[in-house]
Design a protein around this motif. Structure first.
Motif, PDB file in Angstrom:
ATOM      1  N   UNK A   6      -7.259  -4.648 -10.683  1.00 41.63           N
ATOM      2  CA  UNK A   6      -8.447  -3.879 -10.299  1.00 41.63           C
ATOM      3  C   UNK A   6      -8.378  -3.468  -8.841  1.00 41.63           C
ATOM      4  N   UNK A   7      -7.961  -4.397  -7.998  1.00 37.79           N
ATOM      5  CA  UNK A   7      -7.830  -4.087  -6.568  1.00 37.79           C
ATOM      6  C   UNK A   7      -6.835  -2.951  -6.348  1.00 37.79           C
ATOM      7  N   UNK A  11      -7.460   0.680  -4.689  1.00 38.54           N
ATOM      8  CA  UNK A  11      -6.683   1.192  -3.552  1.00 38.54           C
ATOM      9  C   UNK A  11      -6.019   2.524  -3.880  1.00 38.54           C
ATOM     10  N   UNK A  12      -5.565   2.689  -5.124  1.00 32.57           N
ATOM     11  CA  UNK A  12      -5.007   3.987  -5.531  1.00 32.57           C
ATOM     12  C   UNK A  12      -6.073   5.074  -5.404  1.00 32.57           C
ATOM     13  N   UNK A  13      -7.277   4.776  -5.881  1.00 30.50           N
ATOM     14  CA  UNK A  13      -8.384   5.745  -5.784  1.00 30.50           C
ATOM     15  C   UNK A  13      -8.748   5.994  -4.326  1.00 30.50           C
ATOM     16  N   UNK A  14      -8.703   4.949  -3.502  1.00 31.21           N
ATOM     17  CA  UNK A  14      -9.031   5.095  -2.086  1.00 31.21           C
ATOM     18  C   UNK A  14      -8.006   5.977  -1.383  1.00 31.21           C
ATOM     19  N   UNK A  46     -13.566  -6.398  -1.428  1.00 29.34           N
ATOM     20  CA  UNK A  46     -13.222  -6.117  -0.031  1.00 29.34           C
ATOM     21  C   UNK A  46     -14.181  -6.707   0.992  1.00 29.34           C
ATOM     22  N   UNK A  47     -15.419  -6.925   0.621  1.00 31.24           N
ATOM     23  CA  UNK A  47     -16.360  -7.523   1.558  1.00 31.24           C
ATOM     24  C   UNK A  47     -17.021  -6.542   2.505  1.00 31.24           C
ATOM     25  N   UNK A  48     -16.715  -5.270   2.409  1.00 26.16           N
ATOM     26  CA  UNK A  48     -17.357  -4.296   3.272  1.00 26.16           C
ATOM     27  C   UNK A  48     -16.435  -3.179   3.685  1.00 26.16           C
ATOM     28  N   UNK A  49     -17.004  -2.249   4.440  1.00 23.83           N
ATOM     29  CA  UNK A  49     -16.290  -1.037   4.849  1.00 23.83           C
ATOM     30  C   UNK A  49     -15.063  -1.342   5.714  1.00 23.83           C
ATOM     31  N   UNK A  50     -15.198  -2.249   6.683  1.00 22.61           N
ATOM     32  CA  UNK A  50     -14.072  -2.564   7.563  1.00 22.61           C
ATOM     33  C   UNK A  50     -12.898  -3.128   6.768  1.00 22.61           C
ATOM     34  N   UNK A  51     -13.179  -4.078   5.884  1.00 22.00           N
ATOM     35  CA  UNK A  51     -12.111  -4.680   5.075  1.00 22.00           C
ATOM     36  C   UNK A  51     -11.484  -3.640   4.150  1.00 22.00           C
ATOM     37  N   UNK A  52     -12.305  -2.729   3.624  1.00 21.95           N
ATOM     38  CA  UNK A  52     -11.775  -1.658   2.784  1.00 21.95           C
ATOM     39  C   UNK A  52     -10.836  -0.776   3.597  1.00 21.95           C
ATOM     40  N   UNK A  53     -11.264  -0.356   4.770  1.00 22.94           N
ATOM     41  CA  UNK A  53     -10.412   0.499   5.611  1.00 22.94           C
ATOM     42  C   UNK A  53      -9.110  -0.211   5.965  1.00 22.94           C
ATOM     43  N   UNK A  56      -6.847  -0.179   2.963  1.00 22.73           N
ATOM     44  CA  UNK A  56      -6.268   1.148   2.739  1.00 22.73           C
ATOM     45  C   UNK A  56      -5.126   1.408   3.723  1.00 22.73           C
ATOM     46  N   UNK A  57      -5.310   1.025   4.977  1.00 19.65           N
ATOM     47  CA  UNK A  57      -4.240   1.160   5.965  1.00 19.65           C
ATOM     48  C   UNK A  57      -3.012   0.366   5.509  1.00 19.65           C
ATOM     49  N   UNK A  58      -3.231  -0.871   5.059  1.00 19.09           N
ATOM     50  CA  UNK A  58      -2.117  -1.710   4.598  1.00 19.09           C
ATOM     51  C   UNK A  58      -1.433  -1.112   3.373  1.00 19.09           C
ATOM     52  N   UNK A  59      -2.228  -0.565   2.440  1.00 18.17           N
ATOM     53  CA  UNK A  59      -1.656   0.050   1.240  1.00 18.17           C
ATOM     54  C   UNK A  59      -0.832   1.284   1.606  1.00 18.17           C
ATOM     55  N   UNK A  60      -1.330   2.086   2.542  1.00 19.09           N
ATOM     56  CA  UNK A  60      -0.578   3.267   2.994  1.00 19.09           C
ATOM     57  C   UNK A  60       0.719   2.843   3.668  1.00 19.09           C
ATOM     58  N   UNK A  61       0.651   1.806   4.491  1.00 17.35           N
ATOM     59  CA  UNK A  61       1.848   1.319   5.185  1.00 17.35           C
ATOM     60  C   UNK A  61       2.874   0.786   4.192  1.00 17.35           C
TER      61      UNK A  61
END
Length: 195
Positions: A6-7, A11-14, A46-53, A56-61
């Motif tokens: 699910x995560x 992240x794919x959708x993000x 994710x626990x919130x917007x900061x953790x989501x961002x 997403x940065x980690x997934x992109x990297x």
């Protein structure tokens, strides 16, 4: 579906949302609508917007590493490592949904507007690339394969500048021609100054 699956789906959708509208489009509410999950479900992951961002940065990297840097490291010849890195980066930048637009560039450009510490996280992740290129340049110069490289840090700066230029120019009217110019710029950088 497992929590990890699910995560990954989130992240794919993000990353798709990031490609379409930048970080401004990447909110818990919009992502909930896109994935069909509740806001509380996203908060559970994710626990919130900061953790989501940050995620997403980690997934992109991770995607950048898998598509660009890891294949370069499979080459034994130090010059082939740099050539592969250049080629894979340009392939990444010209592939819609992968690196077009480049999520790593979006992360760096959007860093000041990211939630909480996510901006600093994005800058720190992005800052790893130039020293990586400088290390490859040092290896090539030490092996006598690129004797013209007297300043690996300058080489890395120019290498990165070509790629970033291609990322921005690729959004223009003639991305194919811009990509060819970027490939030529990498060849010129690797061949050294004219004798």
């Amino acid at each position: 579906m497992s929590a990890m699956a699910t995560r990954e789906r989130i992240l794919d959708a993000a990353l798709q949302s990031l490609a379409e509208g930048g970080f401004e489009a990447l909110t818990i509410g919009r992502l909930a609508a896109r994935t069909g999950l509740s806001k509380s479900g996203l908060f559970a992951h994710f626990g919130g917007q900061e953790a989501l961002h940050c995620a997403v940065v980690d997934a992109a990297a991770k995607r950048f590493q898998d598509a660009v840097t890891a294949p370069a490291l499979t080459r034994r010849d130090p010059v082939e490592r740099i050539e592969t890195l250049a080629g894979r980066w340009l392939d990444w930048l010209s592939t819609p949904g992968l690196g077009k637009p480049c999520p790593m560039v979006q992360c760096a450009v959007s860093a000041p507007g990211l939630a909480g510490g996510a901006g600093a996280h994005a800058i720190a992740i992005r800052a790893r690339f130039r020293p990586f290129v400088a290390r490859l340049a040092r290896q090539a110069a030490a092996a006598g394969r690129l004797a013209h490289i007297t300043d690996p840090d300058q080489f890395a700066f120019e290498f990165e500048a070509i790629g970033l230029g291609a990322a921005f120019a690729g959004q223009g009217q003639d991305p194919g021609a811009d990509l060819m110019r970027a490939r030529q710029a990498f060849r010129t950088l690797l061949s050294g100054p004219p004798s």
